[in-house]
Design a protein around this motif. Structure first.
Motif, PDB file in Angstrom:
ATOM      1  N   VAL A  47       0.836  -1.203   0.000  1.00  0.00           N
ATOM      2  CA  VAL A  47       0.000   0.000   0.000  1.00  0.00           C
ATOM      3  C   VAL A  47       0.872   1.254   0.000  1.00  0.00           C
ATOM      4  N   ARG A  48       1.954   1.234   0.761  1.00  0.00           N
ATOM      5  CA  ARG A  48       2.873   2.392   0.765  1.00  0.00           C
ATOM      6  C   ARG A  48       3.468   2.611  -0.619  1.00  0.00           C
ATOM      7  N   GLU A  49       3.849   1.528  -1.280  1.00  0.00           N
ATOM      8  CA  GLU A  49       4.449   1.645  -2.610  1.00  0.00           C
ATOM      9  C   GLU A  49       3.444   2.143  -3.642  1.00  0.00           C
ATOM     10  N   ILE A  50       2.183   1.776  -3.472  1.00  0.00           N
ATOM     11  CA  ILE A  50       1.161   2.236  -4.413  1.00  0.00           C
ATOM     12  C   ILE A  50       1.058   3.751  -4.371  1.00  0.00           C
ATOM     13  N   GLY A  51       1.113   4.305  -3.171  1.00  0.00           N
ATOM     14  CA  GLY A  51       1.105   5.755  -3.039  1.00  0.00           C
ATOM     15  C   GLY A  51      -0.270   6.381  -2.934  1.00  0.00           C
ATOM     16  N   GLY A  52      -1.323   5.565  -2.940  1.00  0.00           N
ATOM     17  CA  GLY A  52      -2.667   6.116  -2.795  1.00  0.00           C
ATOM     18  C   GLY A  52      -2.955   6.452  -1.343  1.00  0.00           C
ATOM     19  N   GLY A  53      -3.936   7.283  -1.116  1.00  0.00           N
ATOM     20  CA  GLY A  53      -4.304   7.641   0.250  1.00  0.00           C
ATOM     21  C   GLY A  53      -5.280   6.650   0.832  1.00  0.00           C
ATOM     22  N   THR A  54      -6.539   6.723   0.379  1.00  0.00           N
ATOM     23  CA  THR A  54      -7.577   5.815   0.853  1.00  0.00           C
ATOM     24  C   THR A  54      -7.484   4.481   0.115  1.00  0.00           C
ATOM     25  N   THR A  55      -8.227   3.512   0.636  1.00  0.00           N
ATOM     26  CA  THR A  55      -8.286   2.222  -0.051  1.00  0.00           C
ATOM     27  C   THR A  55      -8.830   2.393  -1.464  1.00  0.00           C
ATOM     28  N   GLU A  56      -9.839   3.230  -1.606  1.00  0.00           N
ATOM     29  CA  GLU A  56     -10.436   3.457  -2.926  1.00  0.00           C
ATOM     30  C   GLU A  56      -9.414   4.020  -3.908  1.00  0.00           C
ATOM     31  N   GLU A  57      -8.583   4.937  -3.430  1.00  0.00           N
ATOM     32  CA  GLU A  57      -7.564   5.516  -4.309  1.00  0.00           C
ATOM     33  C   GLU A  57      -6.512   4.464  -4.675  1.00  0.00           C
ATOM     34  N   SER A  58      -6.132   3.640  -3.713  1.00  0.00           N
ATOM     35  CA  SER A  58      -5.165   2.580  -3.986  1.00  0.00           C
ATOM     36  C   SER A  58      -5.721   1.594  -5.005  1.00  0.00           C
ATOM     37  N   VAL A  59      -6.980   1.219  -4.835  1.00  0.00           N
ATOM     38  CA  VAL A  59      -7.613   0.262  -5.753  1.00  0.00           C
ATOM     39  C   VAL A  59      -7.703   0.850  -7.157  1.00  0.00           C
ATOM     40  N   ALA A  60      -7.985   2.135  -7.257  1.00  0.00           N
ATOM     41  CA  ALA A  60      -8.056   2.773  -8.576  1.00  0.00           C
ATOM     42  C   ALA A  60      -6.714   2.669  -9.293  1.00  0.00           C
ATOM     43  N   ILE A  61      -5.637   2.872  -8.559  1.00  0.00           N
ATOM     44  CA  ILE A  61      -4.296   2.748  -9.141  1.00  0.00           C
ATOM     45  C   ILE A  61      -4.035   1.301  -9.542  1.00  0.00           C
ATOM     46  N   LEU A  62      -4.387   0.364  -8.677  1.00  0.00           N
ATOM     47  CA  LEU A  62      -4.182  -1.060  -8.973  1.00  0.00           C
ATOM     48  C   LEU A  62      -4.962  -1.483 -10.214  1.00  0.00           C
ATOM     49  N   HIS A  63      -6.205  -1.031 -10.326  1.00  0.00           N
ATOM     50  CA  HIS A  63      -7.013  -1.369 -11.492  1.00  0.00           C
ATOM     51  C   HIS A  63      -6.424  -0.767 -12.767  1.00  0.00           C
ATOM     52  N   ALA A  64      -5.892   0.435 -12.661  1.00  0.00           N
ATOM     53  CA  ALA A  64      -5.255   1.059 -13.830  1.00  0.00           C
ATOM     54  C   ALA A  64      -4.034   0.259 -14.252  1.00  0.00           C
ATOM     55  N   TRP A  65      -3.270  -0.230 -13.280  1.00  0.00           N
ATOM     56  CA  TRP A  65      -2.115  -1.072 -13.612  1.00  0.00           C
ATOM     57  C   TRP A  65      -2.566  -2.368 -14.282  1.00  0.00           C
ATOM     58  N   MET A  66      -3.642  -2.952 -13.775  1.00  0.00           N
ATOM     59  CA  MET A  66      -4.147  -4.174 -14.381  1.00  0.00           C
ATOM     60  C   MET A  66      -4.602  -3.928 -15.812  1.00  0.00           C
ATOM     61  N   ASP A  67      -5.309  -2.823 -16.025  1.00  0.00           N
ATOM     62  CA  ASP A  67      -5.803  -2.500 -17.369  1.00  0.00           C
ATOM     63  C   ASP A  67      -4.653  -2.259 -18.343  1.00  0.00           C
ATOM     64  N   GLY A  68      -3.548  -1.704 -17.818  1.00  0.00           N
ATOM     65  CA  GLY A  68      -2.398  -1.428 -18.670  1.00  0.00           C
ATOM     66  C   GLY A  68      -1.375  -2.545 -18.693  1.00  0.00           C
ATOM     67  N   ASP A  69      -1.681  -3.665 -18.024  1.00  0.00           N
ATOM     68  CA  ASP A  69      -0.766  -4.817 -17.936  1.00  0.00           C
ATOM     69  C   ASP A  69       0.597  -4.380 -17.410  1.00  0.00           C
ATOM     70  N   VAL A  70       0.580  -3.510 -16.389  1.00  0.00           N
ATOM     71  CA  VAL A  70       1.808  -3.026 -15.767  1.00  0.00           C
ATOM     72  C   VAL A  70       2.279  -4.052 -14.737  1.00  0.00           C
ATOM     73  N   LYS A  71       3.552  -4.464 -14.853  1.00  0.00           N
ATOM     74  CA  LYS A  71       4.094  -5.475 -13.933  1.00  0.00           C
ATOM     75  C   LYS A  71       4.622  -4.793 -12.668  1.00  0.00           C
ATOM     76  N   ALA A  72       3.721  -4.201 -11.918  1.00  0.00           N
ATOM     77  CA  ALA A  72       4.106  -3.465 -10.711  1.00  0.00           C
ATOM     78  C   ALA A  72       4.184  -4.416  -9.517  1.00  0.00           C
ATOM     79  N   THR A  73       5.257  -4.292  -8.749  1.00  0.00           N
ATOM     80  CA  THR A  73       5.467  -5.195  -7.621  1.00  0.00           C
ATOM     81  C   THR A  73       4.335  -5.170  -6.595  1.00  0.00           C
ATOM     82  N   PRO A  74       3.814  -4.006  -6.179  1.00  0.00           N
ATOM     83  CA  PRO A  74       2.722  -4.019  -5.195  1.00  0.00           C
ATOM     84  C   PRO A  74       1.493  -4.768  -5.711  1.00  0.00           C
TER      85      PRO A  74
END
Length: 221
Positions: A47-74
């Motif tokens: 969660v710290r590496e994602i950099g989002g504030g709330t859970t919702e913000e973190s999930v939005a970033i995670l979903h964007a990574w999934m949509d872009g097939d980003v191989k992000a460690t978090p």
């Protein structure tokens, strides 16, 4: 040849089973998983590496990574934990092409040692092999590598690290993958390589250049 190192997606298993099976399973569970596992050091670090504030913000970033097939460690960390729980709970079953389980068993019987190098986290690789429709295949695989403990799959240095970890000369290592750029990187590190062109997979129309290519593990002696 002492070690055979396997890619997963498109090589041992269908791309659809990973993207539509695992990814669709993890996607709606990311937020609840974060909220219920905040005391887990790996989750907190992710969660710290994602950099989002709330859970919702973190999930939005995670979903964007999934949509872009980003191989992000978090993302891989959280997905790996969710998938491991899904496999353990009997909600997920890994897919393998029909030729794969007998080939793995045959190679082991003939003294070949098996390892995995996949972009998916090691935490998800082990349960993938342990919960196949053909039974537990994890006992056949000795070592697991991902982009965290080895490095990017398209860089020769990653294969040099794996060779060192396996304590084997590069010429004694065989890498099987459906991605030509990965084969190029392994070959540049001195490995033996074989391309895997599975019918119906994204790699079916790929250009493998001078690399030897098979459509089934049955073609590999």
């Amino acid at each position: 040849m002492s070690w055979i190192v396997l890619d997963i997606e498109g090589t041992t298993s269908s791309t659809e089973s990973v993207h539509r099976g695992l990814y669709s399973y993890a996607r709606p569970r990311l937020g609840p998983w974060i909220d219920t596992h905040r005391d887990d050091p790996e989750v907190a670090a992710a969660v710290r590496e994602i950099g989002g504030g709330t859970t919702e913000e973190s999930v939005a970033i995670l979903h964007a990574w999934m949509d872009g097939d980003v191989k992000a460690t978090p993302l891989k960390t959280l997905q790996g934990q969710i998938w491991a729980a899904g496999f353990a709970g009997g909600e997920l079953t890994a897919h393998f092409f029909p030729d794969v389980p007998p080939a793995l068993r045959g190679w082991r019987e003939r003294g070949r040692r098996l390892a995995v190098f996949s972009s998916g986290a090691v935490s998800s690789q082990r349960p993938w092999f342990a919960h196949s429709a053909e039974g537990d295949l994890s006992a056949l695989v000795e070592r697991y590598f991902d982009t965290v403990n080895a490095g990017p799959k398209r860089e020769p240095a990653s294969y040099e690290r794996i060779a060192a970890a396996l304590d084997a000369p590069p010429g004694e290592l065989l890498f099987l993958s459906d991605v030509p750029a990965e084969l190029d990187a392994a070959a540049a590190a001195g490995w033996r390589v074989i391309g895997v062109r599975r019918p119906g997979e994204p790699s079916e129309q790929a250009r493998f250049g001078a690399h030897f290519v098979v459509a089934s593990f049955e073609e590999i002696a």
